[in-house]
Design a protein around this motif. Structure first.
Motif, PDB file in Angstrom:
ATOM      1  N   VAL A 198       0.839  -1.194   0.000  1.00 62.56           N
ATOM      2  CA  VAL A 198       0.000   0.000   0.000  1.00 62.56           C
ATOM      3  C   VAL A 198       0.877   1.248   0.000  1.00 62.56           C
ATOM      4  N   VAL A 199       0.413   2.276  -0.704  1.00 62.00           N
ATOM      5  CA  VAL A 199       1.072   3.583  -0.724  1.00 62.00           C
ATOM      6  C   VAL A 199       0.167   4.586  -0.016  1.00 62.00           C
ATOM      7  N   VAL A 200       0.745   5.353   0.895  1.00 60.17           N
ATOM      8  CA  VAL A 200       0.029   6.397   1.630  1.00 60.17           C
ATOM      9  C   VAL A 200       0.553   7.748   1.166  1.00 60.17           C
ATOM     10  N   ALA A 201      -0.343   8.730   1.041  1.00 60.57           N
ATOM     11  CA  ALA A 201       0.070  10.081   0.649  1.00 60.57           C
ATOM     12  C   ALA A 201      -0.878  11.083   1.288  1.00 60.57           C
ATOM     13  N   HIS A 202      -0.529  12.376   1.177  1.00 59.45           N
ATOM     14  CA  HIS A 202      -1.356  13.390   1.804  1.00 59.45           C
ATOM     15  C   HIS A 202      -1.269  14.709   1.053  1.00 59.45           C
ATOM     16  N   ASP A 203      -2.275  15.569   1.302  1.00 57.37           N
ATOM     17  CA  ASP A 203      -2.301  16.898   0.705  1.00 57.37           C
ATOM     18  C   ASP A 203      -1.674  17.905   1.666  1.00 57.37           C
ATOM     19  N   THR A 204      -2.056  19.177   1.565  1.00 62.22           N
ATOM     20  CA  THR A 204      -1.408  20.226   2.362  1.00 62.22           C
ATOM     21  C   THR A 204      -2.233  20.666   3.570  1.00 62.22           C
ATOM     22  N   ARG A 205      -3.270  19.953   3.903  1.00 65.12           N
ATOM     23  CA  ARG A 205      -4.161  20.394   4.974  1.00 65.12           C
ATOM     24  C   ARG A 205      -3.524  20.254   6.355  1.00 65.12           C
ATOM     25  N   PHE A 206      -4.166  20.882   7.340  1.00 61.85           N
ATOM     26  CA  PHE A 206      -3.683  20.902   8.705  1.00 61.85           C
ATOM     27  C   PHE A 206      -3.508  19.487   9.234  1.00 61.85           C
ATOM     28  N   LEU A 207      -2.303  19.171   9.713  1.00 63.97           N
ATOM     29  CA  LEU A 207      -1.944  17.874  10.282  1.00 63.97           C
ATOM     30  C   LEU A 207      -2.030  16.718   9.279  1.00 63.97           C
ATOM     31  N   ALA A 249      -1.262   8.527  -7.992  1.00 62.02           N
ATOM     32  CA  ALA A 249      -1.702   7.532  -8.965  1.00 62.02           C
ATOM     33  C   ALA A 249      -0.518   6.861  -9.644  1.00 62.02           C
ATOM     34  N   PHE A 250       0.495   7.655  -9.967  1.00 57.32           N
ATOM     35  CA  PHE A 250       1.702   7.115 -10.572  1.00 57.32           C
ATOM     36  C   PHE A 250       2.383   6.135  -9.624  1.00 57.32           C
ATOM     37  N   ALA A 251       2.433   6.485  -8.341  1.00 58.86           N
ATOM     38  CA  ALA A 251       3.067   5.623  -7.347  1.00 58.86           C
ATOM     39  C   ALA A 251       2.347   4.287  -7.233  1.00 58.86           C
ATOM     40  N   LEU A 252       1.027   4.299  -7.285  1.00 55.92           N
ATOM     41  CA  LEU A 252       0.271   3.039  -7.222  1.00 55.92           C
ATOM     42  C   LEU A 252       0.611   2.148  -8.414  1.00 55.92           C
ATOM     43  N   ALA A 253       0.725   2.771  -9.589  1.00 58.70           N
ATOM     44  CA  ALA A 253       1.058   1.992 -10.776  1.00 58.70           C
ATOM     45  C   ALA A 253       2.477   1.441 -10.707  1.00 58.70           C
ATOM     46  N   ARG A 299      -7.869   0.155  -4.261  1.00 57.34           N
ATOM     47  CA  ARG A 299      -7.392  -1.228  -4.129  1.00 57.34           C
ATOM     48  C   ARG A 299      -6.285  -1.500  -5.127  1.00 57.34           C
ATOM     49  N   GLY A 300      -6.078  -0.552  -6.043  1.00 54.59           N
ATOM     50  CA  GLY A 300      -5.026  -0.623  -7.040  1.00 54.59           C
ATOM     51  C   GLY A 300      -5.114   0.599  -7.930  1.00 54.59           C
ATOM     52  N   PRO A 301      -4.213   0.767  -8.888  1.00 55.45           N
ATOM     53  CA  PRO A 301      -4.239   1.933  -9.771  1.00 55.45           C
ATOM     54  C   PRO A 301      -5.570   2.045 -10.509  1.00 55.45           C
ATOM     55  N   GLY A 302      -6.263   3.155 -10.321  1.00 55.27           N
ATOM     56  CA  GLY A 302      -7.530   3.364 -11.000  1.00 55.27           C
ATOM     57  C   GLY A 302      -8.660   2.503 -10.507  1.00 55.27           C
ATOM     58  N   ALA A 326       0.341  -1.236  -6.143  1.00 53.75           N
ATOM     59  CA  ALA A 326      -0.095  -1.174  -4.759  1.00 53.75           C
ATOM     60  C   ALA A 326      -1.504  -0.631  -4.631  1.00 53.75           C
ATOM     61  N   ALA A 327      -2.097  -0.885  -3.469  1.00 49.93           N
ATOM     62  CA  ALA A 327      -3.316  -0.217  -3.054  1.00 49.93           C
ATOM     63  C   ALA A 327      -2.945   1.175  -2.559  1.00 49.93           C
ATOM     64  N   GLY A 328      -3.963   2.014  -2.278  1.00 49.05           N
ATOM     65  CA  GLY A 328      -3.652   3.384  -1.903  1.00 49.05           C
ATOM     66  C   GLY A 328      -4.554   3.957  -0.832  1.00 49.05           C
ATOM     67  N   PHE A 329      -3.955   4.834  -0.014  1.00 45.84           N
ATOM     68  CA  PHE A 329      -4.635   5.530   1.082  1.00 45.84           C
ATOM     69  C   PHE A 329      -4.169   6.980   1.010  1.00 45.84           C
ATOM     70  N   TYR A 330      -5.021   7.859   0.464  1.00 51.63           N
ATOM     71  CA  TYR A 330      -4.610   9.235   0.194  1.00 51.63           C
ATOM     72  C   TYR A 330      -5.447  10.211   1.013  1.00 51.63           C
ATOM     73  N   LEU A 331      -4.796  10.926   1.916  1.00 50.09           N
ATOM     74  CA  LEU A 331      -5.475  11.897   2.768  1.00 50.09           C
ATOM     75  C   LEU A 331      -5.664  13.208   2.016  1.00 50.09           C
ATOM     76  N   THR A 332      -6.908  13.520   1.692  1.00 52.14           N
ATOM     77  CA  THR A 332      -7.248  14.759   1.012  1.00 52.14           C
ATOM     78  C   THR A 332      -8.747  14.997   1.112  1.00 52.14           C
ATOM     79  N   ALA A 333      -9.110  16.276   1.133  1.00 45.94           N
ATOM     80  CA  ALA A 333     -10.521  16.645   1.012  1.00 45.94           C
ATOM     81  C   ALA A 333     -10.749  17.394  -0.298  1.00 45.94           C
ATOM     82  N   SER A 334      -9.776  17.289  -1.197  1.00 49.93           N
ATOM     83  CA  SER A 334      -9.892  17.794  -2.560  1.00 49.93           C
ATOM     84  C   SER A 334     -10.300  19.264  -2.599  1.00 49.93           C
ATOM     85  N   ARG A 335     -11.512  19.558  -3.062  1.00 53.56           N
ATOM     86  CA  ARG A 335     -11.974  20.950  -3.239  1.00 53.56           C
ATOM     87  C   ARG A 335     -12.688  21.507  -2.018  1.00 53.56           C
ATOM     88  N   LYS A 336     -12.832  20.715  -0.974  1.00 58.29           N
ATOM     89  CA  LYS A 336     -13.583  21.147   0.196  1.00 58.29           C
ATOM     90  C   LYS A 336     -12.831  22.230   0.974  1.00 58.29           C
TER      91      LYS A 336
END
Length: 297
Positions: free
Chosen positions: A42-51, A83-87, A112-115, A91-101
């Protein structure tokens, strides 16, 4: 926990619903589901939000503690890099983001995998945070991703003019500049709000005209050839502005992308997201921007 389920994850208010305990429970539920499907990486990543960084580290420790080979992308990572990292890692992926919120919110996008989105309906979350913690590996794939991006963009020709990019303090700052350098583009890139900012400089990280006053003022004064771009918080959506300040509708952007892609498939979601199946199995705003330069400059 009062998280709202989304199509491919969850969303909640930071410190109220989306807490470290919540993240640990989410990671525990994801780990159990991946184990059921025989997925071990699994690959974990995050955006720029608080904590976001600290919460991503907690998720990575829980996933690793469950026996998964766990990689954490370094720094705020835009969604296309994730997405590139998953490919690359299969790997599966866990990405911390609230996108446009708005800034007070955080969420998670699950793969569970790329795309391959992982629906919240497929998860059973533990009643309390798992006790086990493990070690994860740091992952830096920015350079190979930019190389893939340049390869997918192809021959750009002699392009001059001015390109504005408002990253809105999100995870996409600096990446287009890296692509410009690799492609040797002659156009001048001027970045607005490129540095990570947990409050997104006081606006919602949604690239709509009312949140992009600085960009619009600059475009009103810009003479052709030139173009303006804006990214959302996790950089999977792109807004396009023409000299004079007019925003190009998504159907117009899609038509230009299909022209620039020379017959290769391009998909649009009608909300600024553009998918190039021959490039990555997820949306990529950076490739969309580069391809648009072929027809807008």
């Amino acid at each position: 926990m009062e998280l709202s389920p989304t199509q491919d994850g969850f969303l909640g208010e930071i410190a109220k619903d989306f807490t470290f305990a919540t993240v640990a429970r989410l990671a525990g539920g994801v780990a159990a589901r991946l184990a059921e499907e025989g997925l071990r990486r699994v690959v974990v990543a995050h955006d720029t939000r608080f904590l976001a960084k600290e919460m991503a580290e907690e998720a990575a420790r829980v996933l690793a503690g469950a026996g998964l080979e766990t990689h954490l992308l370094q720094g705020p990572a835009p969604f296309p890099l994730f997405a590139f990292a998953l490919a690359e890692k299969e790997a599966a992926g866990f990405y911390l983001t609230a996108s446009r919120k708005p800034a007070p919110y955080q969420g998670v996008k699950l793969r569970r995998g790329p795309g391959k989105p992982l629906s919240p309906k497929e998860l059973s979350l533990p009643p309390s945070p798992p006790e086990g913690r493990g070690s994860f590996a740091l992952l830096d794939l920015k350079k190979p991703y930019l190389e893939r991006l340049a390869q997918s963009a192809g021959e750009m020709g002699e392009k001059g003019g001015v390109v504005y990019l408002d990253a809105m303090g999100g995870a996409g700052g600096g990446f287009l500049a890296g692509a410009f350098k690799r492609l040797g583009l002659g156009a001048e890139l001027r970045e607005i709000h490129p540095l990570p900012h947990p409050l997104f400089y006081g606006v919602d990280p949604n690239p709509v005209p009312e949140n992009l006053n600085t960009l619009r003022v600059l475009l009103k004064a810009l003479e052709p050839p030139g173009v303006g771009f804006a990214l959302d918080g996790d950089a999977d959506r792109l807004a396009v502005f023409l000299p004079g300040g007019e925003m190009l509708p998504s159907e117009g952007v899609l038509a230009h992308l299909r022209e620039a892609s020379a017959g290769r498939e391009v998909q649009g979601d009608g909300e600024g997201g553009y998918l190039f199946p021959w490039h990555l199995p997820e949306k990529d705003a950076f490739l969309a921007a580069l391809l648009l330069l072929k027809v807008l400059l």
